[in-house]
Design a protein around this motif. Structure first.
Motif, PDB file in Angstrom:
ATOM      1  N   LEU A 196      54.390 -32.329 -48.430  1.00  0.00           N
ATOM      2  CA  LEU A 196      55.218 -32.480 -47.240  1.00  0.00           C
ATOM      3  C   LEU A 196      55.963 -33.802 -47.283  1.00  0.00           C
ATOM      4  O   LEU A 196      55.360 -34.870 -47.406  1.00  0.00           O
ATOM      5  N   LEU A 197      57.275 -33.740 -47.161  1.00  0.00           N
ATOM      6  CA  LEU A 197      58.111 -34.942 -47.106  1.00  0.00           C
ATOM      7  C   LEU A 197      58.529 -35.163 -45.655  1.00  0.00           C
ATOM      8  O   LEU A 197      58.999 -34.244 -44.985  1.00  0.00           O
ATOM      9  N   ILE A 198      58.352 -36.383 -45.174  1.00  0.00           N
ATOM     10  CA  ILE A 198      58.690 -36.726 -43.789  1.00  0.00           C
ATOM     11  C   ILE A 198      59.704 -37.857 -43.798  1.00  0.00           C
ATOM     12  O   ILE A 198      59.431 -38.929 -44.345  1.00  0.00           O
ATOM     13  N   THR A 199      60.877 -37.626 -43.215  1.00  0.00           N
ATOM     14  CA  THR A 199      61.848 -38.710 -43.056  1.00  0.00           C
ATOM     15  C   THR A 199      61.640 -39.382 -41.702  1.00  0.00           C
ATOM     16  O   THR A 199      61.037 -38.812 -40.796  1.00  0.00           O
ATOM     17  N   GLY A 200      62.142 -40.601 -41.586  1.00  0.00           N
ATOM     18  CA  GLY A 200      61.927 -41.335 -40.340  1.00  0.00           C
ATOM     19  C   GLY A 200      60.468 -41.661 -40.125  1.00  0.00           C
ATOM     20  O   GLY A 200      60.003 -41.778 -38.989  1.00  0.00           O
ATOM     21  N   ALA A 201      59.744 -41.864 -41.215  1.00  0.00           N
ATOM     22  CA  ALA A 201      58.282 -41.988 -41.141  1.00  0.00           C
ATOM     23  C   ALA A 201      57.814 -43.261 -40.446  1.00  0.00           C
ATOM     24  O   ALA A 201      56.681 -43.318 -39.967  1.00  0.00           O
ATOM     25  N   SER A 202      58.670 -44.278 -40.371  1.00  0.00           N
ATOM     26  CA  SER A 202      58.263 -45.518 -39.713  1.00  0.00           C
ATOM     27  C   SER A 202      58.721 -45.573 -38.258  1.00  0.00           C
ATOM     28  O   SER A 202      58.517 -46.583 -37.585  1.00  0.00           O
ATOM     29  N   GLY A 203      59.330 -44.501 -37.747  1.00  0.00           N
ATOM     30  CA  GLY A 203      59.762 -44.457 -36.357  1.00  0.00           C
ATOM     31  C   GLY A 203      58.627 -44.130 -35.407  1.00  0.00           C
ATOM     32  O   GLY A 203      57.475 -43.932 -35.823  1.00  0.00           O
ATOM     33  N   TYR A 204      58.956 -44.049 -34.116  1.00  0.00           N
ATOM     34  CA  TYR A 204      57.928 -43.798 -33.109  1.00  0.00           C
ATOM     35  C   TYR A 204      57.235 -42.462 -33.342  1.00  0.00           C
ATOM     36  O   TYR A 204      55.998 -42.384 -33.342  1.00  0.00           O
ATOM     37  N   LEU A 205      57.997 -41.413 -33.553  1.00  0.00           N
ATOM     38  CA  LEU A 205      57.401 -40.116 -33.857  1.00  0.00           C
ATOM     39  C   LEU A 205      56.661 -40.152 -35.184  1.00  0.00           C
ATOM     40  O   LEU A 205      55.550 -39.618 -35.315  1.00  0.00           O
ATOM     41  N   GLY A 206      57.250 -40.791 -36.179  1.00  0.00           N
ATOM     42  CA  GLY A 206      56.626 -40.875 -37.501  1.00  0.00           C
ATOM     43  C   GLY A 206      55.262 -41.529 -37.473  1.00  0.00           C
ATOM     44  O   GLY A 206      54.357 -41.137 -38.229  1.00  0.00           O
ATOM     45  N   HIS A 207      55.090 -42.528 -36.601  1.00  0.00           N
ATOM     46  CA  HIS A 207      53.799 -43.221 -36.521  1.00  0.00           C
ATOM     47  C   HIS A 207      52.670 -42.275 -36.126  1.00  0.00           C
ATOM     48  O   HIS A 207      51.509 -42.505 -36.489  1.00  0.00           O
ATOM     49  N   ARG A 208      52.988 -41.232 -35.388  1.00  0.00           N
ATOM     50  CA  ARG A 208      51.969 -40.237 -35.023  1.00  0.00           C
ATOM     51  C   ARG A 208      51.954 -39.081 -36.005  1.00  0.00           C
ATOM     52  O   ARG A 208      50.892 -38.524 -36.313  1.00  0.00           O
ATOM     53  N   LEU A 209      53.116 -38.736 -36.504  1.00  0.00           N
ATOM     54  CA  LEU A 209      53.252 -37.578 -37.370  1.00  0.00           C
ATOM     55  C   LEU A 209      52.586 -37.788 -38.730  1.00  0.00           C
ATOM     56  O   LEU A 209      51.876 -36.901 -39.229  1.00  0.00           O
ATOM     57  N   VAL A 210      52.779 -38.947 -39.328  1.00  0.00           N
ATOM     58  CA  VAL A 210      52.254 -39.186 -40.677  1.00  0.00           C
ATOM     59  C   VAL A 210      50.721 -39.110 -40.724  1.00  0.00           C
ATOM     60  O   VAL A 210      50.163 -38.414 -41.589  1.00  0.00           O
ATOM     61  N   PRO A 211      49.992 -39.786 -39.820  1.00  0.00           N
ATOM     62  CA  PRO A 211      48.518 -39.669 -39.867  1.00  0.00           C
ATOM     63  C   PRO A 211      48.018 -38.250 -39.665  1.00  0.00           C
ATOM     64  O   PRO A 211      47.030 -37.844 -40.294  1.00  0.00           O
ATOM     65  N   LEU A 212      48.678 -37.481 -38.791  1.00  0.00           N
ATOM     66  CA  LEU A 212      48.275 -36.081 -38.602  1.00  0.00           C
ATOM     67  C   LEU A 212      48.587 -35.257 -39.840  1.00  0.00           C
ATOM     68  O   LEU A 212      47.791 -34.404 -40.256  1.00  0.00           O
ATOM     69  N   ALA A 213      49.730 -35.513 -40.448  1.00  0.00           N
ATOM     70  CA  ALA A 213      50.151 -34.732 -41.610  1.00  0.00           C
ATOM     71  C   ALA A 213      49.242 -34.938 -42.805  1.00  0.00           C
ATOM     72  O   ALA A 213      48.955 -33.996 -43.554  1.00  0.00           O
ATOM     73  N   ARG A 214      48.766 -36.151 -43.006  1.00  0.00           N
ATOM     74  CA  ARG A 214      47.957 -36.420 -44.201  1.00  0.00           C
ATOM     75  C   ARG A 214      46.607 -35.697 -44.154  1.00  0.00           C
ATOM     76  O   ARG A 214      45.934 -35.558 -45.179  1.00  0.00           O
ATOM     77  N   GLN A 215      46.208 -35.232 -42.965  1.00  0.00           N
ATOM     78  CA  GLN A 215      44.984 -34.440 -42.855  1.00  0.00           C
ATOM     79  C   GLN A 215      45.179 -33.026 -43.400  1.00  0.00           C
ATOM     80  O   GLN A 215      44.210 -32.346 -43.723  1.00  0.00           O
ATOM     81  N   ARG A 216      46.437 -32.605 -43.534  1.00  0.00           N
ATOM     82  CA  ARG A 216      46.725 -31.231 -43.913  1.00  0.00           C
ATOM     83  C   ARG A 216      47.527 -31.102 -45.205  1.00  0.00           C
ATOM     84  O   ARG A 216      47.594 -30.016 -45.768  1.00  0.00           O
ATOM     85  N   ALA A 217      48.185 -32.168 -45.625  1.00  0.00           N
ATOM     86  CA  ALA A 217      49.105 -32.051 -46.751  1.00  0.00           C
ATOM     87  C   ALA A 217      49.142 -33.353 -47.540  1.00  0.00           C
ATOM     88  O   ALA A 217      48.675 -34.395 -47.076  1.00  0.00           O
ATOM     89  N   ASN A 218      49.699 -33.265 -48.745  1.00  0.00           N
ATOM     90  CA  ASN A 218      50.013 -34.468 -49.515  1.00  0.00           C
ATOM     91  C   ASN A 218      51.369 -34.954 -49.032  1.00  0.00           C
ATOM     92  O   ASN A 218      52.375 -34.250 -49.131  1.00  0.00           O
ATOM     93  N   VAL A 219      51.412 -36.165 -48.484  1.00  0.00           N
ATOM     94  CA  VAL A 219      52.572 -36.633 -47.736  1.00  0.00           C
ATOM     95  C   VAL A 219      53.373 -37.661 -48.514  1.00  0.00           C
ATOM     96  O   VAL A 219      52.824 -38.638 -49.038  1.00  0.00           O
ATOM     97  N   LEU A 220      54.689 -37.436 -48.577  1.00  0.00           N
ATOM     98  CA  LEU A 220      55.632 -38.455 -49.022  1.00  0.00           C
ATOM     99  C   LEU A 220      56.371 -38.916 -47.778  1.00  0.00           C
ATOM    100  O   LEU A 220      57.122 -38.150 -47.163  1.00  0.00           O
ATOM    101  N   ALA A 221      56.144 -40.155 -47.366  1.00  0.00           N
ATOM    102  CA  ALA A 221      56.731 -40.707 -46.154  1.00  0.00           C
ATOM    103  C   ALA A 221      57.956 -41.531 -46.526  1.00  0.00           C
ATOM    104  O   ALA A 221      57.852 -42.514 -47.263  1.00  0.00           O
ATOM    105  N   VAL A 222      59.122 -41.129 -46.031  1.00  0.00           N
ATOM    106  CA  VAL A 222      60.388 -41.769 -46.389  1.00  0.00           C
ATOM    107  C   VAL A 222      60.898 -42.578 -45.206  1.00  0.00           C
ATOM    108  O   VAL A 222      60.913 -42.100 -44.071  1.00  0.00           O
ATOM    109  N   SER A 223      61.327 -43.805 -45.486  1.00  0.00           N
ATOM    110  CA  SER A 223      61.763 -44.706 -44.429  1.00  0.00           C
ATOM    111  C   SER A 223      62.876 -45.610 -44.944  1.00  0.00           C
ATOM    112  O   SER A 223      62.958 -45.883 -46.141  1.00  0.00           O
ATOM    113  N   ARG A 224      63.723 -46.070 -44.027  1.00  0.00           N
ATOM    114  CA  ARG A 224      64.737 -47.067 -44.395  1.00  0.00           C
ATOM    115  C   ARG A 224      64.097 -48.439 -44.571  1.00  0.00           C
ATOM    116  O   ARG A 224      64.664 -49.302 -45.233  1.00  0.00           O
ATOM    117  N   GLN A 225      62.949 -48.652 -43.944  1.00  0.00           N
ATOM    118  CA  GLN A 225      62.279 -49.933 -43.997  1.00  0.00           C
ATOM    119  C   GLN A 225      61.413 -50.030 -45.245  1.00  0.00           C
ATOM    120  O   GLN A 225      61.234 -49.064 -45.986  1.00  0.00           O
TER     121      GLN A 225
END
Length: 287
Positions: A10-39
């Protein structure tokens, strides 16, 4: 829990944003996560972080990682970089182009601001009719994604808030109050704020479990004025209700007055849509 090798990518864009801060920890419980951010990349166990510009050609990135699914939550938000709101369309087009080539399922986070506001609730497939630049940019981003790829669902959501981490809008409002600036709240502007936990869970289900395309409303089921919502958040975060004026929104600022979203389709898909009062009651019961 499935082994890392058998889980979806699972690739997630905006991973360092407000939604991303909640989305990434939940996602890693279910998938191998690539978190993409401008930062600059973060360090988080079980997550691969990558700094990238989503206005560039993303084909190489997608071909290296070959995600099964993508949640595109990156966006330029109003009041942050208004001169570059057109970037929302560019980013969405680039992500959709790359996802199509790799056959990746794509979930795009959109906004209720694609609507002008109406006395009737908007259906999931309602035609966008934005009345401000931000809404136009999100409508264009939806159109670019839907034109660029077949396996896409654009999720039209509302004001995002959480009760474990303060949202950007409330934090900015409190900061201005603490500087001694008198603030106005609009009592004739209605939205359906969405709990960040429910939105994140819904996006993950849409990306990894469900097969639906097109446009989909996903928000809280409680329509509440911006004034009532802001005061509820201020009380929750322990801020006094001082130096605040309440009244109607000005008519010359392109603010949709009432945006209600039909949520029957979201519920039929098993997606949670708790309203503000319900979420606040849940947290009250926990304490």
């Amino acid at each position: 829990m499935p082994s890392p090798s058998s889980r979806s990518r699972l690739l997630i864009t905006g991973a360092s944003g407000y939604l991303g801060h909640r989305l990434v920890p939940l996602a890693r419980q279910r998938a191998n996560v690539l978190a993409v951010s401008r930062q600059a990349p973060h360090t988080e166990e079980g997550v691969e972080w990558l700094q990238a510009d989503l206005t560039d050609d993303l084909q190489g990135l997608f071909e290296r990682y070959r995600p099964d699914a993508v949640i595109h939550s990156a966006a330029i938000n109003p009041g942050v970089d208004d001169d570059n709101l057109g970037t929302n369309e560019t980013m969405s087009a680039r992500v959709a182009e790359a996802a199509k080539v790799t056959g990746s399922r794509l979930v795009v986070v959109s906004s209720d601001m694609v609507y002008a506001g109406s006395s009737r609730a908007y259906a999931d497939d309602a035609r966008p009719d934005p009345i401000n630049t931000y809404g136009e940019s999100k409508a264009a981003a939806e159109a670019a994604a839907l034109a660029g790829h077949d396996d896409v669902v654009c999720v039209r959501t509302s004001l995002i808030y959480g009760l474990e981490q303060i949202d950007r809008g409330t934090a900015s409002f409190i900061a201005r109050l603490e500087r001694g600036e008198r603030q106005s709240l609009f009592d004739n502007v209605y939205r359906q704020p969405v709990w960040v936990d429910a939105l994140a869970e819904g996006l993950l289900k849409l990306a990894l479990d469900l097969d639906t395309q097109g446009t989909l409303n996903l928000a809280g089921d409680e329509s509440i004025s911006r004034s009532a919502f802001a005061k509820a958040m201020l009380r929750y975060w322990g801020h006094a209700l001082e130096n605040i004026d309440e009244g109607p929104a000005p008519t010359d600022r392109g603010i949709p007055l009432r945006i209600d979203l039909q949520l029957d389709r979201a519920r039929s898909l098993g997606l949670a849509t708790p309203g503000v009062a319900e979420v606040l009651a849940l947290y009250s019961a926990r304490s």
